[in-house]
Design a protein around this motif. Structure first.
Motif, PDB file in Angstrom:
ATOM      1  N   MET A 135      31.853  41.771  29.940  1.00 20.78           N
ATOM      2  CA  MET A 135      31.350  41.304  31.226  1.00 20.78           C
ATOM      3  C   MET A 135      30.918  42.476  32.084  1.00 20.78           C
ATOM      4  O   MET A 135      31.211  43.633  31.776  1.00 20.78           O
ATOM      5  CB  MET A 135      32.400  40.476  31.969  1.00 20.78           C
ATOM      6  N   PHE A 136      30.236  42.146  33.168  1.00 20.29           N
ATOM      7  CA  PHE A 136      29.798  43.104  34.166  1.00 20.29           C
ATOM      8  C   PHE A 136      30.220  42.576  35.530  1.00 20.29           C
ATOM      9  O   PHE A 136      30.139  41.374  35.785  1.00 20.29           O
ATOM     10  CB  PHE A 136      28.271  43.244  34.118  1.00 20.29           C
ATOM     11  N   ALA A 137      30.697  43.450  36.398  1.00 19.19           N
ATOM     12  CA  ALA A 137      31.071  43.051  37.753  1.00 19.19           C
ATOM     13  C   ALA A 137      30.960  44.269  38.659  1.00 19.19           C
ATOM     14  O   ALA A 137      30.674  45.376  38.199  1.00 19.19           O
ATOM     15  CB  ALA A 137      32.491  42.478  37.772  1.00 19.19           C
ATOM     16  N   TRP A 138      31.196  44.056  39.931  1.00 20.63           N
ATOM     17  CA  TRP A 138      31.152  45.125  40.928  1.00 20.63           C
ATOM     18  C   TRP A 138      32.554  45.415  41.426  1.00 20.63           C
ATOM     19  O   TRP A 138      33.404  44.526  41.482  1.00 20.63           O
ATOM     20  CB  TRP A 138      30.268  44.724  42.112  1.00 20.63           C
ATOM     21  N   ALA A 139      32.778  46.669  41.805  1.00 21.56           N
ATOM     22  CA  ALA A 139      34.072  47.042  42.393  1.00 21.56           C
ATOM     23  C   ALA A 139      33.835  47.949  43.595  1.00 21.56           C
ATOM     24  O   ALA A 139      32.913  48.769  43.587  1.00 21.56           O
ATOM     25  CB  ALA A 139      34.943  47.755  41.369  1.00 21.56           C
ATOM     26  N   ASN A 140      34.654  47.778  44.610  1.00 19.21           N
ATOM     27  CA  ASN A 140      34.657  48.745  45.703  1.00 19.21           C
ATOM     28  C   ASN A 140      35.817  49.713  45.455  1.00 19.21           C
ATOM     29  O   ASN A 140      36.531  49.596  44.450  1.00 19.21           O
ATOM     30  CB  ASN A 140      34.746  48.041  47.069  1.00 19.21           C
ATOM     31  N   ARG A 141      35.999  50.640  46.356  1.00 20.56           N
ATOM     32  CA  ARG A 141      37.040  51.648  46.132  1.00 20.56           C
ATOM     33  C   ARG A 141      38.423  51.015  46.007  1.00 20.56           C
ATOM     34  O   ARG A 141      39.215  51.398  45.146  1.00 20.56           O
ATOM     35  CB  ARG A 141      37.018  52.674  47.274  1.00 20.56           C
ATOM     36  N   GLU A 142      38.727  50.031  46.847  1.00 19.00           N
ATOM     37  CA  GLU A 142      40.040  49.393  46.776  1.00 19.00           C
ATOM     38  C   GLU A 142      40.255  48.686  45.437  1.00 19.00           C
ATOM     39  O   GLU A 142      41.348  48.735  44.863  1.00 19.00           O
ATOM     40  CB  GLU A 142      40.235  48.404  47.926  1.00 19.00           C
ATOM     41  N   ALA A 143      39.202  48.042  44.911  1.00 21.50           N
ATOM     42  CA  ALA A 143      39.319  47.374  43.605  1.00 21.50           C
ATOM     43  C   ALA A 143      39.592  48.394  42.502  1.00 21.50           C
ATOM     44  O   ALA A 143      40.420  48.157  41.614  1.00 21.50           O
ATOM     45  CB  ALA A 143      38.057  46.581  43.303  1.00 21.50           C
ATOM     46  N   TRP A 198      35.167  43.362  43.178  1.00 21.48           N
ATOM     47  CA  TRP A 198      34.751  42.882  44.497  1.00 21.48           C
ATOM     48  C   TRP A 198      33.727  41.776  44.292  1.00 21.48           C
ATOM     49  O   TRP A 198      32.723  41.973  43.599  1.00 21.48           O
ATOM     50  CB  TRP A 198      34.142  44.005  45.327  1.00 21.48           C
ATOM     51  N   SER A 199      33.986  40.613  44.869  1.00 16.34           N
ATOM     52  CA  SER A 199      33.044  39.496  44.782  1.00 16.34           C
ATOM     53  C   SER A 199      32.027  39.630  45.911  1.00 16.34           C
ATOM     54  O   SER A 199      32.388  39.529  47.090  1.00 16.34           O
ATOM     55  CB  SER A 199      33.780  38.164  44.894  1.00 16.34           C
ATOM     56  N   ARG A 200      30.777  39.851  45.561  1.00 19.11           N
ATOM     57  CA  ARG A 200      29.726  39.949  46.582  1.00 19.11           C
ATOM     58  C   ARG A 200      29.466  38.589  47.219  1.00 19.11           C
ATOM     59  O   ARG A 200      29.179  38.505  48.405  1.00 19.11           O
ATOM     60  CB  ARG A 200      28.435  40.501  45.961  1.00 19.11           C
ATOM     61  N   SER A 201      29.579  37.511  46.454  1.00 15.38           N
ATOM     62  CA  SER A 201      29.298  36.179  47.006  1.00 15.38           C
ATOM     63  C   SER A 201      30.409  35.699  47.939  1.00 15.38           C
ATOM     64  O   SER A 201      30.145  35.057  48.951  1.00 15.38           O
ATOM     65  CB  SER A 201      29.074  35.164  45.883  1.00 15.38           C
ATOM     66  N   ARG A 202      31.672  36.014  47.606  1.00 17.45           N
ATOM     67  CA  ARG A 202      32.795  35.569  48.445  1.00 17.45           C
ATOM     68  C   ARG A 202      33.240  36.619  49.461  1.00 17.45           C
ATOM     69  O   ARG A 202      34.008  36.332  50.355  1.00 17.45           O
ATOM     70  CB  ARG A 202      33.988  35.171  47.563  1.00 17.45           C
ATOM     71  N   GLY A 203      32.791  37.870  49.247  1.00 16.11           N
ATOM     72  CA  GLY A 203      33.181  38.943  50.146  1.00 16.11           C
ATOM     73  C   GLY A 203      34.662  39.248  50.106  1.00 16.11           C
ATOM     74  O   GLY A 203      35.287  39.480  51.138  1.00 16.11           O
ATOM     75  N   GLU A 204      35.237  39.271  48.878  1.00 17.52           N
ATOM     76  CA  GLU A 204      36.677  39.527  48.773  1.00 17.52           C
ATOM     77  C   GLU A 204      37.018  40.162  47.440  1.00 17.52           C
ATOM     78  O   GLU A 204      36.254  40.071  46.465  1.00 17.52           O
ATOM     79  CB  GLU A 204      37.464  38.223  48.932  1.00 17.52           C
ATOM     80  N   LEU A 205      38.181  40.805  47.397  1.00 19.53           N
ATOM     81  CA  LEU A 205      38.712  41.350  46.150  1.00 19.53           C
ATOM     82  C   LEU A 205      39.159  40.213  45.249  1.00 19.53           C
ATOM     83  O   LEU A 205      39.607  39.168  45.733  1.00 19.53           O
ATOM     84  CB  LEU A 205      39.922  42.242  46.436  1.00 19.53           C
ATOM     85  N   TRP A 206      39.049  40.419  43.934  1.00 19.04           N
ATOM     86  CA  TRP A 206      39.599  39.438  43.004  1.00 19.04           C
ATOM     87  C   TRP A 206      40.084  40.131  41.741  1.00 19.04           C
ATOM     88  O   TRP A 206      39.524  41.119  41.302  1.00 19.04           O
ATOM     89  CB  TRP A 206      38.598  38.332  42.680  1.00 19.04           C
ATOM     90  N   GLU A 207      41.182  39.609  41.222  1.00 20.52           N
ATOM     91  CA  GLU A 207      41.734  40.099  39.967  1.00 20.52           C
ATOM     92  C   GLU A 207      41.260  39.188  38.855  1.00 20.52           C
ATOM     93  O   GLU A 207      41.455  37.970  38.917  1.00 20.52           O
ATOM     94  CB  GLU A 207      43.261  40.108  40.003  1.00 20.52           C
ATOM     95  N   LYS A 208      40.635  39.755  37.844  1.00 20.71           N
ATOM     96  CA  LYS A 208      40.155  38.954  36.716  1.00 20.71           C
ATOM     97  C   LYS A 208      41.331  38.228  36.070  1.00 20.71           C
ATOM     98  O   LYS A 208      42.328  38.848  35.693  1.00 20.71           O
ATOM     99  CB  LYS A 208      39.449  39.850  35.699  1.00 20.71           C
TER     100      LYS A 208
END
Length: 198
Positions: A30-38, A51-61
């Motif tokens: 898979m491919f996803a985005w992460a910010n520094r906190e992620a 980091w979910s760009r659509s929801r604007g929140e961190l998420w754990e796979k």
């Protein structure tokens, strides 16, 4: 996992691209985005965070599905603006239920495991593998022992020895499948051991 999240080349939105690759088979999952906190949470927990760009929140796979990605290594590309998470998946990587976000796995180990599994539905009178999968366990186990002996008797360093090792590995994977295990579990275990020794 020797990277410093502070030194990565985040884009103007503070994100870095993350490619998740099966550490055992090499399949891109898979491919996803992460910010520094992620990235920091991934490094601290050993589980993939994004980091979910659509929801604007961190998420754990896998936090809700159970299909977590256990991270065994994180590496940055030459520019530091993309990360490679080498992972051991627990179930499908894609939210659609597919093995990967591009469909089924493409690696040779995955194709071999699929072929072995497909033989489960074959007619045992027409398929050697089906006979091993449906026959008494001792038949499949004996084949592993026979192949191990042939490895030891082959001329060291010869093509014959390579062929016998291939036969041994194949029959061991069939025995695992016969016993209800996914043959790819072997590659995941080897990846775990390699990560632990690095």
């Amino acid at each position: 996992m020797n990277i410093d999240p502070a030194t990565l080349g985040y884009d103007r939105d503070g994100l870095v691209a993350c490619i998740c690759q099966d550490a055992g088979t090499g399949d891109v999952l898979m491919f996803a985005w992460a910010n520094r906190e992620a990235v920091e949470r991934t490094l601290a927990s050993g589980r993939a965070w994004f980091w979910s760009r659509s929801r604007g929140e961190l998420w754990e796979k896998g936090a809700t599905s159970g299909n977590v990605l256990t991270v065994v290594d994180v590496g940055a590309d030459c520019d530091g603006d993309a990360l490679l998470y080498r992972v051991i998946p627990s179930g499908p990587a894609c939210h659609t239920g597919s093995e990967t976000c591009w469909g089924e796995r493409a690696s040779f180990p995955a194709a071999l495991a699929r072929t072995i599994e497909a033989r489960r539905d074959a007619d045992p009178s027409a398929s050697y593998v089906a006979r091993l999968l449906h026959g008494p366990r001792e038949h499949a186990a004996r084949k592993v022992g026979e192949e191990a002996t042939e490895v030891l008797l082959a001329v060291p360093g010869s093509d014959e020895q390579v062929g016998e090792v291939a036969d041994l590995v194949f029959h061991a994977l069939v025995l695992l499948a016969r016993d209800g295990r996914d043959p790819l579990d072997v590659f995941a275990e080897l990846a775990r051991r390699h990560a632990a020794s690095s």
